[in-house]
Motif scaffolding. Structure first.
Motif, short mmCIF file in Angstrom:
data_model
loop_
_atom_site.label_atom_id
_atom_site.label_comp_id
_atom_site.label_asym_id
_atom_site.label_seq_id
_atom_site.Cartn_x
_atom_site.Cartn_y
_atom_site.Cartn_z
N PRO A 3 0.79 -1.23 0.00
CA PRO A 3 0.00 0.00 0.00
C PRO A 3 0.82 1.28 0.00
N PHE A 4 2.09 1.20 0.45
CA PHE A 4 2.94 2.39 0.50
C PHE A 4 3.83 2.43 -0.74
N VAL A 5 3.52 3.36 -1.63
CA VAL A 5 4.16 3.43 -2.94
C VAL A 5 5.15 4.59 -2.97
N LYS A 6 6.37 4.31 -3.40
CA LYS A 6 7.42 5.33 -3.44
C LYS A 6 7.15 6.34 -4.54
N LYS A 7 7.07 7.61 -4.18
CA LYS A 7 6.78 8.67 -5.14
C LYS A 7 8.05 9.37 -5.61
N ASN A 8 9.04 9.45 -4.75
CA ASN A 8 10.36 9.98 -5.08
C ASN A 8 11.31 9.50 -3.99
N GLN A 9 12.53 9.95 -3.96
CA GLN A 9 13.49 9.43 -2.99
C GLN A 9 13.12 9.75 -1.54
N SER A 10 12.24 10.72 -1.33
CA SER A 10 12.00 11.22 0.01
C SER A 10 10.72 10.76 0.69
N PHE A 11 9.75 10.22 -0.05
CA PHE A 11 8.55 9.76 0.64
C PHE A 11 7.76 8.73 -0.16
N LEU A 12 6.94 7.97 0.60
CA LEU A 12 6.01 7.00 0.05
C LEU A 12 4.60 7.48 0.35
N SER A 13 3.67 7.18 -0.54
CA SER A 13 2.27 7.58 -0.34
C SER A 13 1.38 6.35 -0.17
N ALA A 26 -1.25 11.60 2.23
CA ALA A 26 -1.00 10.64 3.30
C ALA A 26 0.18 9.75 2.94
N GLY A 27 1.12 9.60 3.86
CA GLY A 27 2.26 8.74 3.58
C GLY A 27 3.33 8.77 4.66
N PHE A 28 4.53 8.41 4.24
CA PHE A 28 5.62 8.18 5.19
C PHE A 28 6.94 8.53 4.49
N THR A 29 7.79 9.28 5.16
CA THR A 29 9.05 9.70 4.54
C THR A 29 10.10 8.60 4.62
N THR A 30 11.12 8.72 3.78
CA THR A 30 12.31 7.86 3.84
C THR A 30 13.42 8.65 4.56
N LYS A 31 14.63 8.13 4.51
CA LYS A 31 15.75 8.86 5.12
C LYS A 31 16.57 9.61 4.06
N ARG A 262 14.96 10.31 12.23
CA ARG A 262 13.55 9.92 12.30
C ARG A 262 12.86 10.17 10.96
N MET A 263 12.02 9.20 10.57
CA MET A 263 11.10 9.41 9.47
C MET A 263 9.84 10.07 10.02
N MET A 264 8.93 10.43 9.13
CA MET A 264 7.71 11.11 9.54
C MET A 264 6.50 10.53 8.83
N SER A 265 5.47 10.24 9.62
CA SER A 265 4.17 9.92 9.03
C SER A 265 3.41 11.24 8.85
N PHE A 266 2.57 11.29 7.82
CA PHE A 266 1.81 12.52 7.59
C PHE A 266 0.47 12.19 6.96
N ILE A 267 -0.54 12.97 7.34
CA ILE A 267 -1.85 12.86 6.72
C ILE A 267 -2.57 14.19 6.87
N GLY A 268 -3.19 14.63 5.79
CA GLY A 268 -3.92 15.90 5.84
C GLY A 268 -4.79 16.09 4.61
N TRP A 269 -5.88 16.82 4.82
CA TRP A 269 -6.72 17.26 3.70
C TRP A 269 -6.21 18.61 3.22
N LYS A 270 -5.89 18.74 1.96
CA LYS A 270 -5.53 20.04 1.42
C LYS A 270 -6.79 20.88 1.25
#
Length: 272
Positions: A3-13, A26-31, A262-270
């Motif tokens: 479910p977590f798909v890499k969008k670029n080197q810095s985060f997955l969605s 919504a997603g999770f960063t890499t290092k 630390r990586m970061m989880s994020f979720i928000g409505w624009k």
């Protein structure tokens, strides 16, 4: 399917959620892709790990630009491995976004039904839990290490949303990148708490390796707690990504012996 798909080197969605729900981020960063050095190389987003604050702020600005979600709209928490949740409003925007000192104290989970807010938490092996009730526009995120997991922070989020007239079957949950069972060895002290947290008849989430040493599947523990809380199995997405196994993508507190970013989880409505 992962479910977590890499969008670029810095985060997955969380790809399927974002395809179904316009304006969701919504997603999770890499290092990778930041400016931090040494133990924190390169995209460390945690203020509390003794990294240069200037680098952390620079890294956060880079992620804000990638997500097109201004840093002034982020909220962050102190994260004390407990189970306190906070409902966030637009009046809270910016709290904990550019300093650890200003973050919400003693908090390990956020939720909101307002637009223009990015809920963020930091991780380096613990389980990031993402929640959405799309019909009610409610979103949330929680930090579940072993203490938060056995404290049933996942169940507490479901219960908090119940107070908002959201039924468990309306809630979708994604379990994000975190340490896997093979990499996470704990002692009997931890397992005693795990046993108390599991419902009767729930699947076993640990295995005995040697005397007094167990491999613990934190992701599965949280899944079992969600199921016991009434969330349907088909509503739960679960990653196969391990923060400890994957040296190239993630920081790991256990693998890196405590000196890491630390990586970061994020979720928000624009905002529309």
């Amino acid at each position: 399917m992962e479910p977590f798909v890499k969008k670029n080197q810095s985060f997955l969605s969380i790809d399927s959620w974002m395809r179904h729900y316009p304006k969701l981020e919504a997603g999770f960063t890499t290092k990778n892709g930041g400016t931090s050095k040494g133990f924190f190389k390169t995209l460390n987003l945690g203020f509390h790990v003794s990294d240069d604050v200037t680098n952390v702020c620079s890294n956060r600005e880079k992620v804000a630009e990638l997500l097109q979600f201004p840093l002034s709209c982020w909220v962050g928490a102190e994260q004390t491995h407990e189970t306190v949740l906070k409902k966030i409003t637009k009046a809270d925007r910016g709290t904990g976004s550019d300093s650890y000192e200003s973050s919400f104290k003693g908090t390990d989970g956020f939720y909101t039904d307002e637009e223009g807010i990015l809920l963020t938490l930091c991780f380096a092996d613990c389980v990031p839990l993402f929640f959405i009730a799309p019909e009610k526009r409610m979103i949330g995120v929680a930090h579940a290490g072993w203490k938060g997991s056995v404290g049933q922070i996942a169940k507490k989020m479901i219960e908090a949303w119940g107070q908002e007239n959201i039924r468990p079957e309306e809630i979708l949950v994604a379990i994000g990148p975190s340490i896997c069972e093979k990499c996470y060895i704990v002692d009997k002290h931890v397992i005693n708490f795990v046993e108390k947290a599991l419902e009767e008849g729930g699947a076993l989430t640990y295995n005995l390796i040697t005397e007094g040493q167990y491999s613990l599947n934190l992701q599965e523990l949280n899944r079992q707690i969600l199921l016991a809380s009434g969330v349907p199995e088909q509503n739960i997405l679960q990653t196969s990504l391990c923060s400890s196994c994957d040296h190239e993508e993630f920081f790991s507190h256990r693998r890196d012996k405590g000196r890491t970013g630390r990586m970061m989880s994020f979720i928000g409505w624009k905002e529309k």
